[in-house]
Scaffold this motif. Structure first.
Motif, PDB file in Angstrom:
ATOM      1  N   LEU A  40      36.156 -23.675   7.836  1.00 58.08           N
ATOM      2  CA  LEU A  40      37.377 -22.624   7.548  1.00 58.08           C
ATOM      3  C   LEU A  40      37.603 -21.562   8.884  1.00 58.08           C
ATOM      4  CD1 LEU A  40      38.941 -22.400   4.894  1.00 58.08           C
ATOM      5  CD2 LEU A  40      37.467 -24.510   5.066  1.00 58.08           C
ATOM      6  N   THR A  44      43.811 -23.356  11.870  1.00 57.07           N
ATOM      7  CA  THR A  44      45.172 -24.190  11.031  1.00 57.07           C
ATOM      8  C   THR A  44      46.039 -24.399  11.572  1.00 57.07           C
ATOM      9  OG1 THR A  44      46.270 -21.805  10.318  1.00 57.07           O
ATOM     10  CG2 THR A  44      44.172 -22.841   9.199  1.00 57.07           C
ATOM     11  N   ASP A  92      46.470 -18.938   4.470  1.00 58.02           N
ATOM     12  CA  ASP A  92      46.738 -19.869   5.141  1.00 58.02           C
ATOM     13  C   ASP A  92      45.875 -21.457   5.056  1.00 58.02           C
ATOM     14  OD1 ASP A  92      48.216 -21.527   7.389  1.00 58.02           O
ATOM     15  OD2 ASP A  92      47.210 -19.975   9.311  1.00 58.02           O
ATOM     16  N   ARG A  93      44.441 -20.114   5.492  1.00 55.03           N
ATOM     17  CA  ARG A  93      43.975 -21.431   5.518  1.00 55.03           C
ATOM     18  C   ARG A  93      42.907 -21.774   4.108  1.00 55.03           C
ATOM     19  NH1 ARG A  93      37.694 -18.169   7.605  1.00 55.03           N
ATOM     20  NH2 ARG A  93      38.217 -16.740   6.050  1.00 55.03           N
ATOM     21  N   ALA A  97      43.766 -25.749   6.442  1.00 58.83           N
ATOM     22  CA  ALA A  97      42.601 -25.916   7.479  1.00 58.83           C
ATOM     23  C   ALA A  97      42.973 -27.319   8.288  1.00 58.83           C
ATOM     24  CB  ALA A  97      41.102 -25.523   6.914  1.00 58.83           C
TER      25      ALA A  97
END
Lengths: 409, 418
Positions: A40, A44, A92-93, A97
């Motif tokens: 992670l 991204t 976002d992650r 990812a």
């Protein structure tokens, strides 16, 4: 999503607790949640690899991630004005990812290195074996990091499937604590995570641990340590059990609220410190009751002085456990235990990062619905509750004993 | 931050930083009684003395002292480092006076009873035995022995040498206590849910009777520079990972170049994500799970070292990669962005540290111990920002020569070198 105000410093700490860890893995893929945690940090489409690292480093952030048997956690503690950026990175992650083949291969070496570093520590080696022997069916037997062989077998596609299945807003707790009104902290979080799609609900793992019918034992012989170690684990209830606060007090009774070697000055009035360290039988002793989703272990660990036998220290430990299960603490002793427990709770909540961590831990494990509720339950524990909790847990039938025996090199 | 200062008649300097809204107070008492102030050739005396101070006083035996400390639910420890013996503690703000009284009792009136000294000694001997199988400790010890000559205060780790620990008597500890555990040069910092006056009153009540014995001799230690690359490999059986210490003797905290050195350290290797070495060794090449550097602050040349945990087959590559990154800095190939990132990180950390009373107390301690000025907290971020690329390169060239270093490796046998 939960928010706590903490207005003493211009800082915000945000935590995402995914409900996935070693507990959700099956043999052949153990260590997958932990491996995924590393991935992670690899970017991204919106934030390519290195973006997140550099942004957070620029803010002077305290940030990291960890994986346990129950959860995978990500956190950032940042200057308050950077909260929206950290929030955006986490949102976002959660769903985007990249997890590429190339990065999977590169990170595999890092994780093997992490595993090898742990293997250098005799206490880790013994603890891993103790866990494996104590649980016959429940995935807690597998630990978290996985074997080196399984880490080497982990595939990008397997990791990605694990990610898509478990990393979704309906499988996470979001906790934020910091220097803004709680409603403002929550509104921002809702705006960041709200648009993300939920996944199909995840069934909890169905592998309850069957009853244990007698003591189990394990010995680890290695040359990689000089001092003998003993670990005594007893099956203990889950965090949601009504006895959990009393078991927390029991751990303080036995070995104090703060761990540490010879430099630690506190916790020295505890029973095992007096019985083992003050008497010269051991160099350190610790007792832990962890808040876990499923029934786990109450563990006592002692590092023995050279020349002292495991038998002797094991006998002293079991005698002390038997004593605390037989007679309630005196008023003065219980007074010290209570003060240590409640003060430790205050120390934790006076740090914004740890305030958020503790709240997340209580929610994720089912121990309590708020910091206040947990504090009240700790404060309500009586000396008799501690004795009764000890009596219920310290049973020969639920015991696993591990010895680390140093070998001559 | 609202910082209030006060000096007791015996010289103890007290700094109070009240923080509204907190229940607890963090306390740091730094006494100039670390390795720098240890008797020459007697490494381990300072730590033994400190640990024995926690084992009973002339008014309370060890059990009574421990009962009293746990009775207020305080957390406390006493660590010996290169410069100071630091008593760090936390209690509820309302218990501060009791906590300080207990700390003062241990610091000012230790009993050094024979049985307690013996207990501390045996604990330390056991720890030294165990450290002989601990790859990090073995590498650290070997690195110090490569760099510091015999008699240098930093040649041994604070835990000391086995022979010194075995031979130390209660009188040796009393003697060290009389000479080194003294209020002049000591600093007490309290941050958290307390009022400044409450701190000053409690400090005066507990520490006013503290006196040092005679004057302290100034320690003169010749400057050190490595003249070549030196290396030592220790095989520790039954290990899977090598611990590596690569480094140089640093510079005193009082050196005017120290802030620039701290920025250089961040550019080089201090942080896995903000520094060049972490980025290349861990992130790009996947060679190590942990890799970071530290620069110690003391009156002398504390270690300036990179530490990493590496599989034996990757040790040579991880070390050479680290040195390549250093060479780039020495050659002036430092991007403006690398410097800005390092400065942002160091300045940003100061804000984030304010999240806890212990963080605030730690922020204040360095400036107070080394008497860096009453405006230090305000000035320090500006000093970090003012460091230039040219200074970074100059510092690296002066202190971190890539062809003159000390390298210690401990772990499994290494593969044959080409």
């Amino acid at each position: 999503m939960h928010a706590l105000e903490a207005r003493h410093a211009p800082v915000v700490s945000l935590w995402v607790w995914y409900q996935v860890g070693g507990r959700n893995e099956v043999p052949g893929t153990t260590g997958m949640s932990h491996f995924l945690e590393h991935m992670l940090f690899k970017g991204t489409p919106r934030h390519p690899k290195g973006d997140l690292d550099k942004l957070l480093a620029r803010y002077g952030a305290l940030w990291n991630a960890f994986t346990s048997e129950d959860v995978t956690c990500y956190f950032e503690t940042v200057p308050a004005e950077r909260y929206p950026v950290a929030l955006e990175l986490e949102a976002d992650r959660m769903r985007n990812a990249l997890i590429t083949e190339e990065e999977t291969q590169a990170e595999r070496n890092v994780i093997v290195s992490e595993r090898e570093g742990l293997e250098n520590d005799p206490s880790f080696l013994l603890g891993e074996q103790l866990q494996a022997v104590a649980f016959s069916r429940h995935p807690y037997a597998q630990g978290v990091i996985g074997s080196k062989e399984e880490i080497k077998l982990m595939t990008r596609d397997g990791l990605y499937a694990h990610y898509r299945r478990h990393y979704a807003p309906n499988n996470a707790y979001f906790i934020v604590a910091g220097d803004a009104p709680a409603t403002e902290l929550l509104d921002r979080a809702a705006a960041a995570f709200g648009p993300l799609d939920a996944e199909a609900p995840i069934e909890p793992p169905k592998a309850p641990e069957p009853p244990q019918y007698g003591e189990r034992r394990v010995i680890v012989r290695r040359a990689g340590g000089a001092l003998p170690i003993i670990q005594v684990g007893h099956k203990a209830p889950r965090a949601a059990d009504p006895r959990a606060p009393a078991l927390s007090a029991l751990a303080v009774t036995l070995a104090g609220a703060t761990a540490g070697g010879g430099e630690a000055a506190s916790g020295r009035s505890s029973r095992l410190y007096r019985a083992l360290v003050d008497t010269g039988l051991a160099t350190t002793v610790e007792a832990s009751f962890q808040l876990m989703k499923d029934p786990y272990l109450f563990v006592v660990e002692a590092h023995l002085r050279p020349g002292v036998t495991h038998d002797r220290v094991e006998r002293v430990i079991l005698d002390e456990l038997e004593k605390v299960a037989r007679s309630a603490l005196t008023d003065s002793e219980f007074g010290r235990v209570r003060r240590q427990m409640l003060s430790a709770s205050a120390f934790m909540t006076d740090t914004i990062t740890w305030r958020a961590w503790r709240f997340g831990q209580l929610l994720a494990t089912g121990a309590a619905a708020s910091l206040g509720e947990w504090y009240d339950r700790l404060a309500a524990v009586t000396a008799e509750d501690v004795r009764a909790a000890a009596e219920s847990v310290f049973q020969e039938k639920g015991r696993t004993v591990g010895w680390f025996v140093p070998e001559q090199s | 931050m609202d910082i209030r200062r006060h000096r007791l008649e015996n010289g103890l300097r007290v700094a109070a930083i009240p923080i509204a809204g907190l229940q607890s107070a963090a306390v740091l008492l730094a006494i100039e009684a670390g390795q720098w102030f240890e008797p020459i050739g007697r490494p381990g005396i300072a730590r033994l003395c400190a640990l024995a101070m926690l084992r009973g006083t002339i008014t309370r035996d060890a059990k009574a002292w421990a009962d009293a400390l746990d009775g207020i639910g305080a957390a406390a420890r006493l660590d010996v480092g290169s410069h100071a013996a630091t008593f760090s503690a936390q209690s509820l703000g309302s218990d501060l006076d009791v906590l300080l009284e207990l700390m003062a009792d241990a610091v000012v009136r230790p009993a050094f009873a024979a049985t307690e000294v013996e207990l501390v000694r045996e604990q330390t001997v056991a720890q030294i035995d165990d450290d002989a199988k601990n790859t990090r400790a073995v590498a650290e010890r070997a690195w110090r022995e490569l760099v510091y000559p015999k008699g240098h205060p930093f040649r041994a780790r604070p835990i000391g040498d086995l022979d010194v620990v075995r031979a130390a008597s209660a009188d040796d500890l009393r003697d060290h206590h009389r000479r080194a555990i003294r209020p002049d040069g000591a600093v007490l910092v309290v941050a958290g849910g307390v009022e400044a006056q409450q701190v000053f009153d409690a400090a005066a009540k507990s520490f006013s009777s503290w006196r040092g014995g005679g004057s302290r001799e100034e320690r003169k230690v010749p400057d050190l520079r490595l003249t070549t690359a030196v290396r030592k490999v220790d095989v520790v059986p039954d290990k899977t990972q090598s611990d590596v210490v690569l480094g140089w003797p640093g510079l005193p905290r009082t050196d005017p170049r120290f802030v620039a050195a701290r920025v250089t350290n961040m550019v080089f290797a201090a942080d896995t994500f903000a520094s060049r070495v972490g980025h290349v060794v861990r992130d790009e090449l996947g060679l190590a799970y942990y890799v970071f550097s530290t620069l110690g602050g003391s009156r002398g040349q504390s270690p300036w070292v990179v530490r990493m945990g590496v599989n034996p087959i990757n040790v040579e590559r991880a070390v050479s990669t680290t040195l390549e990154e250093l060479r780039k800095i020495v050659d002036g190939k430092v991007a403006e962005d690398d410097l800005e990132l390092a400065q942002d990180k160091l300045v940003g950390e100061l804000d984030v540290a304010r999240e806890s009373p212990a963080g605030v107390a730690s922020l204040m301690l360095e400036g107070e111990v080394f008497e860096l000025g009453p405006d230090y907290a305000e000035r320090y971020p500006r000093e970090l920002r003012a460091v230039t690329l040219e200074q970074v390169v100059e510092i690296a060239r002066t202190f971190l020569q890539p062809d003159r270093y000390a390298l210690a490796i401990a772990g499994p046998p290494l593969p044959e070198r080409d």
